[in-house]
Write an enzyme that holds these catalytic residues in place. Structure first.
Site, PDB file in Angstrom:
ATOM      1  N   SER A 134       5.111   6.532  -5.228  1.00 46.38           N
ATOM      2  CA  SER A 134       5.666   5.971  -6.236  1.00 46.38           C
ATOM      3  C   SER A 134       4.615   5.056  -6.884  1.00 46.38           C
ATOM      4  O   SER A 134       3.884   4.377  -6.081  1.00 46.38           O
ATOM      5  CB  SER A 134       7.092   5.343  -5.882  1.00 46.38           C
ATOM      6  OG  SER A 134       7.554   4.578  -6.907  1.00 46.38           O
ATOM      7  N   TYR A 147      12.690   0.337  -0.879  1.00 53.04           N
ATOM      8  CA  TYR A 147      12.013   1.627  -1.428  1.00 53.04           C
ATOM      9  C   TYR A 147      10.468   1.395  -1.949  1.00 53.04           C
ATOM     10  O   TYR A 147       9.588   2.217  -1.436  1.00 53.04           O
ATOM     11  CB  TYR A 147      12.603   1.973  -3.003  1.00 53.04           C
ATOM     12  CG  TYR A 147      12.011   3.140  -3.529  1.00 53.04           C
ATOM     13  CD1 TYR A 147      12.446   4.473  -3.303  1.00 53.04           C
ATOM     14  CD2 TYR A 147      10.993   3.059  -4.482  1.00 53.04           C
ATOM     15  CE1 TYR A 147      11.875   5.586  -3.872  1.00 53.04           C
ATOM     16  CE2 TYR A 147      10.428   4.181  -5.115  1.00 53.04           C
ATOM     17  CZ  TYR A 147      10.898   5.354  -5.182  1.00 53.04           C
ATOM     18  OH  TYR A 147      10.328   6.252  -5.621  1.00 53.04           O
TER      19      TYR A 147
END
Length: 224
Positions: A134, A147
């Protein structure tokens, strides 16, 4: 090819399963919900090219059972795509709940480790491993918490693994798909118009090109 994909019941994972199966490849996939995978299998005409099993990738025993299931049916793997992941909370480190932190790291980072560790012995020389990363794992992303940390871990894990598997000509990529029309993206940005984002199918097309072209191992972004 014989392809293993985690998190194949929705989003990018589902798009990948559909693309690989429709191109004639054998696919073994998992999800926490086996029922959702059964529905996908039925949508694809109950094809014998798709095999599936319920799995919690962050549980080492469940992960090992899934890879054993895939090995029994496909013998060896040309491609492994670690796609399964969860968002957790968008919260400051100071206020981040410990139990949510542990769960996100368990699934997003430990899960990739377990699946990859158990799959390596059955990876074909010259194969490809893709770990979904990501933009939050590329540079500091305040309030993305566990995350972001898990995706920083994926970036490092992928680079390390690429060096260890170089002698087998197995390419390893940390792949950042960029903003994509998925449930996770909607959860992270509830006020964003999803129609402004690229669909998961476009990401799946790029990943299949990546598998076929096999550029040098590394970190890859897809922002189109």
């Amino acid at each position: 090819m014989r392809v293993v994909i985690t998190g194949g019941s929705r989003g990018i994972g589902k798009a990948l399963v559909e693309k690989f199966v429709k191109e004639g490849h054998m696919v073994c996939t998992c999800s926490r919900s086996e029922e959702s995978l059964k529905t996908l299998w039925e949508e694809l005409g109950r094809t014998d090219r798709l095999m599936f099993k319920g799995c919690d990738v962050g549980n080492r025993f469940s992960a090992k059972e899934f890879i054993s299931f895939c090995k029994d049916r496909m013998q060896e793997f040309h491609v492994l795509i670690n796609n399964a992941g969860i968002l957790g909370l968008r919260q400051s480190i100071e206020n981040y709940p410990e139990d949510v932190w542990e769960e996100v790291i368990r699934v997003n980072l430990n899960g990739v480790f377990y699946i990859t560790k158990y799959a390596i012995p059955f990876m074909k020389d010259g194969g490809v491993i893709i770990n979904l990363s990501s933009g939050a794992g590329k540079k500091p992303a305040p309030y993305w918490g566990a995350y972001a940390v898990s995706k920083f871990g994926i970036e490092g894990f992928s680079l390390l693994l690429a060096e260890e598997l170089k002698h087998r000509d197995i390419r390893v990529y940390a792949f950042n798909p960029g903003a994509t029309r998925t449930k996770m993206r909607a959860d992270a940005y509830p006020y964003e118009d999803p129609n402004t984002l690229k669909p998961p199918e476009k990401v799946a097309d790029f990943i299949i090109k990546l598998v076929n072209l096999r550029p040098p191992s590394g970190s890859i972004d897809f922002y189109e």
